[in-house]
Design a protein around this motif. Structure first.
Motif, short mmCIF file in Angstrom:
data_model
loop_
_atom_site.label_atom_id
_atom_site.label_comp_id
_atom_site.label_asym_id
_atom_site.label_seq_id
_atom_site.Cartn_x
_atom_site.Cartn_y
_atom_site.Cartn_z
N GLN A 142 38.22 40.04 48.38
CA GLN A 142 39.01 40.87 47.40
C GLN A 142 40.24 39.84 47.24
O GLN A 142 40.94 39.14 48.04
CB GLN A 142 39.77 42.06 48.23
CG GLN A 142 40.56 42.98 47.36
CD GLN A 142 40.86 44.09 47.94
OE1 GLN A 142 40.38 44.38 49.07
NE2 GLN A 142 41.84 44.92 47.45
N SER A 143 40.73 39.84 45.86
CA SER A 143 41.85 38.97 45.35
C SER A 143 43.09 39.31 46.30
O SER A 143 43.29 40.65 46.46
CB SER A 143 42.15 39.43 44.17
OG SER A 143 43.18 38.87 43.37
N ARG A 197 45.68 34.17 50.15
CA ARG A 197 45.93 34.82 49.13
C ARG A 197 45.36 34.33 47.85
O ARG A 197 45.46 33.86 46.80
CB ARG A 197 47.45 34.53 48.65
CG ARG A 197 48.39 35.30 49.94
CD ARG A 197 49.90 34.96 49.73
NE ARG A 197 50.32 35.53 48.32
CZ ARG A 197 50.48 36.84 48.45
NH1 ARG A 197 50.58 37.77 49.72
NH2 ARG A 197 51.01 37.45 47.39
N ILE A 199 42.85 33.99 44.50
CA ILE A 199 42.99 34.22 43.17
C ILE A 199 41.50 34.08 42.67
O ILE A 199 40.57 33.51 43.30
CB ILE A 199 43.98 33.63 42.39
CG1 ILE A 199 43.89 32.12 42.23
CG2 ILE A 199 45.24 33.95 42.69
CD1 ILE A 199 44.68 31.35 41.50
N HIS A 200 41.33 34.59 41.38
CA HIS A 200 40.00 34.50 40.66
C HIS A 200 39.27 33.07 40.59
O HIS A 200 38.25 32.71 40.63
CB HIS A 200 39.90 35.45 39.31
CG HIS A 200 38.50 35.33 38.47
ND1 HIS A 200 37.70 36.13 39.00
CD2 HIS A 200 38.15 34.56 37.46
CE1 HIS A 200 36.62 35.77 38.17
NE2 HIS A 200 36.82 34.89 37.37
N ASP A 202 39.58 30.94 42.55
CA ASP A 202 39.20 30.46 44.03
C ASP A 202 37.57 30.81 44.03
O ASP A 202 36.91 30.15 45.02
CB ASP A 202 39.77 30.94 44.97
CG ASP A 202 41.20 30.40 45.04
OD1 ASP A 202 41.44 29.21 44.95
OD2 ASP A 202 42.25 31.14 45.41
N SER A 203 36.84 31.41 42.86
CA SER A 203 35.40 31.68 42.84
C SER A 203 34.82 30.42 42.72
O SER A 203 35.26 29.54 42.15
CB SER A 203 35.29 32.62 41.97
OG SER A 203 35.54 34.15 42.21
N ILE A 222 35.34 36.06 44.05
CA ILE A 222 36.86 36.89 44.02
C ILE A 222 36.76 38.27 43.21
O ILE A 222 36.67 37.87 42.05
CB ILE A 222 37.83 35.88 43.75
CG1 ILE A 222 37.66 34.87 44.62
CG2 ILE A 222 39.16 36.49 44.11
CD1 ILE A 222 37.81 34.89 46.04
N ASN A 224 38.82 41.86 42.02
CA ASN A 224 40.06 42.28 41.93
C ASN A 224 40.16 43.81 42.74
O ASN A 224 39.16 44.09 42.93
CB ASN A 224 40.80 42.38 40.52
CG ASN A 224 39.70 43.19 39.82
OD1 ASN A 224 39.44 44.12 40.02
ND2 ASN A 224 39.78 42.78 38.32
N SER A 225 41.49 44.19 42.86
CA SER A 225 41.57 45.17 43.77
C SER A 225 41.00 46.61 42.88
O SER A 225 40.27 47.44 43.54
CB SER A 225 43.07 45.65 43.98
OG SER A 225 43.71 44.69 44.83
#
Length: 260
Positions: A142-143, A197, A199-200, A202-203, A222, A224-225
């Protein structure tokens, strides 16, 4: 003047002859590793350095069958895994063996075409070792949370093992972005990668590479919520709908019994 000119030319010629005559013979530099270890499937490189080579040639020979593998930068074997590498004006001559196999283990000689010939032996040891990331092949993170990956290489040869992490073929380090921590225990042959922490961006594909071992990779997604919540809602719906349907059918069943 003519006499002085001839004397000068004679001195130049004498110096040139003396210089050529006194040029040192080729010699090996004993600064390279001569005991090389490679894991099956990896690439092995044998480095030979020769000073004062002049117009002589450097050859690589496989000792067990005396097969001439390379002369200069030319390859003399049908096995295309063997390659010669040399940079202009360099003293280094490299035998490169791609996709190492068990049968490649043994003694190799770097030979110089002097008279008599001089040579230096190199030992190649082939081992079976693979780095292993202790995780599923695909991870959904999860982001805003953390990536935490652990890699081990218990079969890597030697008392110490150097381990590195890559994302999509690029080396991961503290300078890649903030919030990255790599903790490696070379003696224990383990490495831990933490990215805080996420973020996208980091995929991607994360790879652990260890000395003299095959690498291992996992793919990290990654999400998002909102997507995470939607996935949870969809999962809950899949579970809830059959329950509601079962309840309705049960109610109809009892009503039908009462009416009868």
């Amino acid at each position: 003047f003519e006499s002085a000119r001839n004397d000068t030319l004679h001195n130049i010629d004498s110096n040139s002859i003396l210089t050529d005559y006194d040029s040192p013979p080729p010699e090996f530099e004993n600064t390279t590793e001569r005991d090389v270890i490679a894991a099956i499937g990896t690439t092995a490189r044998l480095h030979c350095r020769v000073r004062y080579l002049g117009d002589r040639a450097v050859s690589w020979i496989r000792k067990r069958d005396l097969h001439i593998l390379t002369i200069g930068i030319m390859t003399y074997t049908n096995d295309q895994r063997f390659l010669a590498r040399h940079l202009d004006n360099s003293d280094e001559w490299i035998l490169k063996i791609v996709s190492v196999q068990t049968r490649d283990a043994g003694i190799y000689e770097c030979q110089v075409s002097t008279e008599p010939k001089i040579s230096q032996a190199y030992k190649l040891t082939v081992v079976t070792s693979r780095a292993q990331i202790l995780a599923n092949r695909e991870l959904f993170i999860q982001s805003g949370s953390d990536i935490n990956l652990t890699c081990i290489a218990p079969q890597a040869p030697g008392p110490y093992t150097h381990m590195l992490w890559y994302k999509d073929s690029e080396l991961i380090s503290d300078s890649t972005r903030g919030g990255i921590r790599v903790l490696s225990e070379q003696q224990m042959k383990t490495s831990n990668l933490v990215i805080s922490r996420v973020i996208h961006a980091d995929s991607g594909n994360y790879t652990c590479a260890a000395d003299n071992s095959n690498s291992d990779s996992v793919f990290v997604h990654i999400i998002n919520s909102e997507k995470h919540a939607a996935m949870q809602h969809e999962l809950a719906s899949r579970i809830l709908v059959p329950r509601i349907l079962l309840t309705v059918l049960t109610l109809f069943y009892f009503l039908e019994r009462v009416i009868k």
